[in-house]
Design a protein around this motif. Structure first.
Motif, PDB file in Angstrom:
ATOM      1  N   PHE A 234       0.824  -1.204   0.000  1.00  0.00           N
ATOM      2  CA  PHE A 234       0.000   0.000   0.000  1.00  0.00           C
ATOM      3  C   PHE A 234       0.862   1.258   0.000  1.00  0.00           C
ATOM      4  O   PHE A 234       0.452   2.306  -0.531  1.00  0.00           O
ATOM      5  CB  PHE A 234      -0.929   0.004   1.221  1.00  0.00           C
ATOM      6  CG  PHE A 234      -1.884  -1.163   1.277  1.00  0.00           C
ATOM      7  CD1 PHE A 234      -2.545  -1.587   0.140  1.00  0.00           C
ATOM      8  CD2 PHE A 234      -2.123  -1.831   2.465  1.00  0.00           C
ATOM      9  CE1 PHE A 234      -3.430  -2.652   0.181  1.00  0.00           C
ATOM     10  CE2 PHE A 234      -2.999  -2.903   2.522  1.00  0.00           C
ATOM     11  CZ  PHE A 234      -3.659  -3.319   1.375  1.00  0.00           C
ATOM     12  N   ASP A 235       2.043   1.179   0.580  1.00  0.00           N
ATOM     13  CA  ASP A 235       2.942   2.336   0.584  1.00  0.00           C
ATOM     14  C   ASP A 235       3.332   2.737  -0.833  1.00  0.00           C
ATOM     15  O   ASP A 235       3.458   3.931  -1.144  1.00  0.00           O
ATOM     16  CB  ASP A 235       4.180   2.054   1.440  1.00  0.00           C
ATOM     17  CG  ASP A 235       4.925   0.787   1.023  1.00  0.00           C
ATOM     18  OD1 ASP A 235       4.329  -0.096   0.360  1.00  0.00           O
ATOM     19  OD2 ASP A 235       6.117   0.675   1.368  1.00  0.00           O
ATOM     20  N   ARG A 236       3.503   1.765  -1.710  1.00  0.00           N
ATOM     21  CA  ARG A 236       3.854   2.076  -3.105  1.00  0.00           C
ATOM     22  C   ARG A 236       2.720   2.817  -3.794  1.00  0.00           C
ATOM     23  O   ARG A 236       2.943   3.745  -4.576  1.00  0.00           O
ATOM     24  CB  ARG A 236       4.183   0.801  -3.867  1.00  0.00           C
ATOM     25  CG  ARG A 236       5.383   0.047  -3.311  1.00  0.00           C
ATOM     26  CD  ARG A 236       5.656  -1.193  -4.119  1.00  0.00           C
ATOM     27  NE  ARG A 236       5.982  -0.865  -5.499  1.00  0.00           N
ATOM     28  CZ  ARG A 236       5.868  -1.725  -6.514  1.00  0.00           C
ATOM     29  NH1 ARG A 236       5.417  -2.942  -6.312  1.00  0.00           N
ATOM     30  NH2 ARG A 236       6.200  -1.362  -7.725  1.00  0.00           N
ATOM     31  N   ALA A 237       1.481   2.399  -3.501  1.00  0.00           N
ATOM     32  CA  ALA A 237       0.331   3.079  -4.099  1.00  0.00           C
ATOM     33  C   ALA A 237       0.254   4.523  -3.623  1.00  0.00           C
ATOM     34  O   ALA A 237      -0.052   5.441  -4.403  1.00  0.00           O
ATOM     35  CB  ALA A 237      -0.949   2.324  -3.738  1.00  0.00           C
ATOM     36  N   ILE A 238       0.542   4.765  -2.344  1.00  0.00           N
ATOM     37  CA  ILE A 238       0.493   6.129  -1.799  1.00  0.00           C
ATOM     38  C   ILE A 238       1.578   6.990  -2.442  1.00  0.00           C
ATOM     39  O   ILE A 238       1.328   8.148  -2.833  1.00  0.00           O
ATOM     40  CB  ILE A 238       0.649   6.083  -0.267  1.00  0.00           C
ATOM     41  CG1 ILE A 238      -0.606   5.442   0.356  1.00  0.00           C
ATOM     42  CG2 ILE A 238       0.876   7.476   0.290  1.00  0.00           C
ATOM     43  CD1 ILE A 238      -0.481   5.176   1.841  1.00  0.00           C
ATOM     44  N   ARG A 239       2.784   6.463  -2.580  1.00  0.00           N
ATOM     45  CA  ARG A 239       3.860   7.234  -3.207  1.00  0.00           C
ATOM     46  C   ARG A 239       3.518   7.556  -4.659  1.00  0.00           C
ATOM     47  O   ARG A 239       3.777   8.667  -5.143  1.00  0.00           O
ATOM     48  CB  ARG A 239       5.173   6.461  -3.113  1.00  0.00           C
ATOM     49  CG  ARG A 239       5.705   6.324  -1.686  1.00  0.00           C
ATOM     50  CD  ARG A 239       7.056   5.627  -1.663  1.00  0.00           C
ATOM     51  NE  ARG A 239       7.600   5.553  -0.314  1.00  0.00           N
ATOM     52  CZ  ARG A 239       7.485   4.494   0.481  1.00  0.00           C
ATOM     53  NH1 ARG A 239       6.859   3.393   0.041  1.00  0.00           N
ATOM     54  NH2 ARG A 239       7.992   4.506   1.699  1.00  0.00           N
ATOM     55  N   ALA A 240       2.944   6.585  -5.371  1.00  0.00           N
ATOM     56  CA  ALA A 240       2.591   6.814  -6.774  1.00  0.00           C
ATOM     57  C   ALA A 240       1.514   7.878  -6.904  1.00  0.00           C
ATOM     58  O   ALA A 240       1.466   8.624  -7.893  1.00  0.00           O
ATOM     59  CB  ALA A 240       2.107   5.502  -7.408  1.00  0.00           C
ATOM     60  N   LEU A 241       0.637   7.990  -5.902  1.00  0.00           N
ATOM     61  CA  LEU A 241      -0.460   8.957  -5.958  1.00  0.00           C
ATOM     62  C   LEU A 241       0.053  10.388  -6.093  1.00  0.00           C
ATOM     63  O   LEU A 241      -0.645  11.254  -6.654  1.00  0.00           O
ATOM     64  CB  LEU A 241      -1.321   8.804  -4.703  1.00  0.00           C
ATOM     65  CG  LEU A 241      -2.675   9.522  -4.702  1.00  0.00           C
ATOM     66  CD1 LEU A 241      -3.603   8.914  -5.743  1.00  0.00           C
ATOM     67  CD2 LEU A 241      -3.317   9.463  -3.317  1.00  0.00           C
ATOM     68  N   ALA A 271       1.912   8.387   7.730  1.00  0.00           N
ATOM     69  CA  ALA A 271       3.149   9.172   7.704  1.00  0.00           C
ATOM     70  C   ALA A 271       3.669   9.312   6.281  1.00  0.00           C
ATOM     71  O   ALA A 271       4.136  10.392   5.876  1.00  0.00           O
ATOM     72  CB  ALA A 271       4.199   8.516   8.596  1.00  0.00           C
ATOM     73  N   ILE A 272       3.600   8.244   5.484  1.00  0.00           N
ATOM     74  CA  ILE A 272       4.058   8.301   4.092  1.00  0.00           C
ATOM     75  C   ILE A 272       3.181   9.256   3.289  1.00  0.00           C
ATOM     76  O   ILE A 272       3.673  10.042   2.468  1.00  0.00           O
ATOM     77  CB  ILE A 272       4.067   6.886   3.480  1.00  0.00           C
ATOM     78  CG1 ILE A 272       5.129   6.021   4.148  1.00  0.00           C
ATOM     79  CG2 ILE A 272       4.304   6.950   1.967  1.00  0.00           C
ATOM     80  CD1 ILE A 272       5.061   4.556   3.773  1.00  0.00           C
ATOM     81  N   ALA A 273       1.866   9.211   3.525  1.00  0.00           N
ATOM     82  CA  ALA A 273       0.966  10.129   2.824  1.00  0.00           C
ATOM     83  C   ALA A 273       1.327  11.577   3.133  1.00  0.00           C
ATOM     84  O   ALA A 273       1.319  12.443   2.238  1.00  0.00           O
ATOM     85  CB  ALA A 273      -0.485   9.827   3.210  1.00  0.00           C
ATOM     86  N   TYR A 276       4.550  12.608   1.263  1.00  0.00           N
ATOM     87  CA  TYR A 276       4.388  12.816  -0.180  1.00  0.00           C
ATOM     88  C   TYR A 276       3.297  13.832  -0.509  1.00  0.00           C
ATOM     89  O   TYR A 276       2.949  14.011  -1.675  1.00  0.00           O
ATOM     90  CB  TYR A 276       4.113  11.484  -0.869  1.00  0.00           C
ATOM     91  CG  TYR A 276       5.374  10.674  -1.078  1.00  0.00           C
ATOM     92  CD1 TYR A 276       6.033  10.674  -2.307  1.00  0.00           C
ATOM     93  CD2 TYR A 276       5.935   9.950  -0.037  1.00  0.00           C
ATOM     94  CE1 TYR A 276       7.207   9.959  -2.494  1.00  0.00           C
ATOM     95  CE2 TYR A 276       7.116   9.221  -0.209  1.00  0.00           C
ATOM     96  CZ  TYR A 276       7.742   9.243  -1.440  1.00  0.00           C
ATOM     97  OH  TYR A 276       8.910   8.536  -1.621  1.00  0.00           O
ATOM     98  N   GLY A 277       2.732  14.468   0.504  1.00  0.00           N
ATOM     99  CA  GLY A 277       1.773  15.539   0.270  1.00  0.00           C
ATOM    100  C   GLY A 277       0.436  15.095  -0.271  1.00  0.00           C
ATOM    101  O   GLY A 277      -0.233  15.865  -0.991  1.00  0.00           O
ATOM    102  N   VAL A 278      -0.005  13.876   0.072  1.00  0.00           N
ATOM    103  CA  VAL A 278      -1.271  13.369  -0.470  1.00  0.00           C
ATOM    104  C   VAL A 278      -2.250  12.973   0.641  1.00  0.00           C
ATOM    105  O   VAL A 278      -3.205  12.231   0.397  1.00  0.00           O
ATOM    106  CB  VAL A 278      -1.034  12.160  -1.410  1.00  0.00           C
ATOM    107  CG1 VAL A 278      -0.245  12.600  -2.647  1.00  0.00           C
ATOM    108  CG2 VAL A 278      -0.312  11.026  -0.695  1.00  0.00           C
ATOM    109  N   THR A 279      -2.034  13.484   1.837  1.00  0.00           N
ATOM    110  CA  THR A 279      -2.885  13.091   2.960  1.00  0.00           C
ATOM    111  C   THR A 279      -4.359  13.312   2.660  1.00  0.00           C
ATOM    112  O   THR A 279      -5.213  12.477   3.026  1.00  0.00           O
ATOM    113  CB  THR A 279      -2.493  13.881   4.225  1.00  0.00           C
ATOM    114  OG1 THR A 279      -1.129  13.587   4.537  1.00  0.00           O
ATOM    115  CG2 THR A 279      -3.374  13.503   5.397  1.00  0.00           C
ATOM    116  N   ASP A 280      -4.695  14.420   1.972  1.00  0.00           N
ATOM    117  CA  ASP A 280      -6.095  14.732   1.702  1.00  0.00           C
ATOM    118  C   ASP A 280      -6.699  13.833   0.626  1.00  0.00           C
ATOM    119  O   ASP A 280      -7.918  13.870   0.401  1.00  0.00           O
ATOM    120  CB  ASP A 280      -6.238  16.195   1.281  1.00  0.00           C
ATOM    121  CG  ASP A 280      -5.470  16.520   0.004  1.00  0.00           C
ATOM    122  OD1 ASP A 280      -4.433  15.864  -0.258  1.00  0.00           O
ATOM    123  OD2 ASP A 280      -5.906  17.421  -0.738  1.00  0.00           O
TER     124      ASP A 280
END
Length: 412
Positions: A234-241, A271-273, A276-280
């Motif tokens: 799931f971390d990879r998906a968040i980074r790709a977002l 924390a990863i979100a 990478y600035g995608v928390t929202d």
């Protein structure tokens, strides 16, 4: 030894930690639970009588209960009647096997189907001296887990030796994909006793939706599903977002939503979100019930299945059944189920998030291609991966090692 068979064939399934009655999404509740429940149901509908033996993990459970007509679930007293992580269950398998031995000496099944390596150990203990064949499905192999997790692998140190011994002693092994056959061969197990039968999906439960997929404001929806553990990617998906500005990501899995704050993996993903600035644009849904999951799948533009390794992986099948295309890592069973370029896109397991983001952006920019991929996925599921077809394959494996009636005899 000679035994008189029941008219329909009697199957004992051993699934020591994965009950067909369990709620999904916990650390030890996932695809194996679904497999056991669905294959048991389908075999019963074909006329077989099935008893599933699983460990009692609560004082409130009855000794025996009915799943559906033809399927009984027996709660085996082995260890404390409380939840125990599966990697800590090995000391209780002697007690589990002794219970099975007492049961089967008095009332033997025609064949035993063991699910997971510890179930195989218990099943072979329970059948010793009774002449009952054991069919083994590993669902996950310790050799693969050790390779990818290394020092983080919490399996008992005896696992690898026991898995190999079970494979040599059982009558047949059911592998779920071609990648597993190669792993079994590398373990030195006899390939002529291995049958490949994949996992499946219910195409009536997981079906396309007529609702529009695009969200208000034109935002696209990506969905990732699975147990909330690091290997699911799931971390990879968040980074790709971060490179897909017009999309949101939903992650379904783990404990209930109000308990996510105490979940280490959930905290790591949050924390990863943030990094990478995608928390929202990232929402951790927590555990999602089986009735809600098909709507989530059918409402997504893409399902991302990005594990570092995966013994089989039911999530891509569920997405394909909903006519939702899949971006999946080229590992394990996903190499068999997802046809690259036809029902989805396969990416390397070590692919960086920049390339993954580019793949997703390209797919989202081509709605016609998404439609073709989704339709082809649905067709592939109907042709190869329904639970009815899976149960037929399992029954043929049983027939190869026992005197159970054939399917044609059962349905007459």
């Amino acid at each position: 030894m000679s035994r008189t068979l029941s008219p329909a064939g009697r199957v004992a399934m051993v699934s020591e930690h994965a009950s067909p009655l369990a709620a999904l999404g916990g650390p030890d509740a996932g695809g194996q639970n679904v497999y056991v429940a669905q294959v048991a149901r389908q075999l019963a509908r074909k006329g077989y009588r099935v008893t599933v033996y699983t460990r009692r993990d609560s004082t409130g459970l009855p000794d025996r209960m009915t799943l559906i007509d033809g399927v009984q679930v027996v709660h085996v007293p082995a260890g404390p009647p409380a939840p125990v992580p599966k990697d800590e269950l090995l000391p209780h398998m002697a007690e589990f096997g002794a219970f099975l031995a007492r049961q089967w000496a008095a009332d033997p099944p025609d064949v035993v189907h063991a699910h997971f390596w510890m179930s195989g150990l218990a099943a072979l203990t329970g059948t010793r001296g009774l002449g009952i064949p054991v069919v083994q499905t590993y669902h996950a192999l310790g050799t693969v887990k050790k390779r990818y997790q290394g020092a983080d692998d919490t399996s008992p140190p005896e696992r690898l030796a026991i898995e190999e011994a079970v494979g040599h002693e059982c009558a047949r092994i059911i592998a779920t994909c071609s990648d597993e056959v190669a792993e079994l061969r590398a373990m030195g197990l006899p390939e002529d006793r291995v049958t490949v039968v994949p996992c499946g999906v219910d195409p009536d439960q997981f079906a396309p939706s007529d609702r529009p997929r695009t969200l208000p404001g034109g935002r696209r929806r990506l969905l990732a599903v699975g147990r909330l553990v690091p290997r699911k990617g799931f971390d990879r998906a968040i980074r790709a977002l971060a490179g897909i500005p017009d999309a949101e990501l939903l992650v379904a899995g783990g404990p209930e939503a109000d308990l996510l704050g105490a979940e280490p993996e959930a905290r790591r993903l949050h924390a990863i979100a943030g990094e990478y600035g995608v928390t929202d644009r990232v929402t951790l849904l927590g555990g999602v019930g089986r009735t809600r999951m098909p709507r989530l799948m059918a409402g997504a533009d893409l399902v991302l299945s990005l594990p570092r390794y995966e013994p089989f992986g039911i999530v891509p099948l569920e997405a394909m059944a909903c006519a939702t295309p899949v971006v999946a890592t080229a590992v394990g069973g996903q190499l068999d189920t997802v046809v690259d370029g036809a029902t989805g896109v396969l990416v390397p397991a070590d692919d960086d998030h920049h390339h993954l983001g580019a793949v997703v952006r390209g797919l989202l920019a081509d709605p016609d291609r998404l439609g073709r991929l989704g339709a082809a996925g649905r067709e592939r599921v109907l042709a190869h991966y329904t639970w009815d077809r899976v149960a037929d394959g399992v029954a043929r494996a049983y027939g190869a090692v026992s005197s159970m009636p054939s399917l044609s005899e059962v349905v007459r």
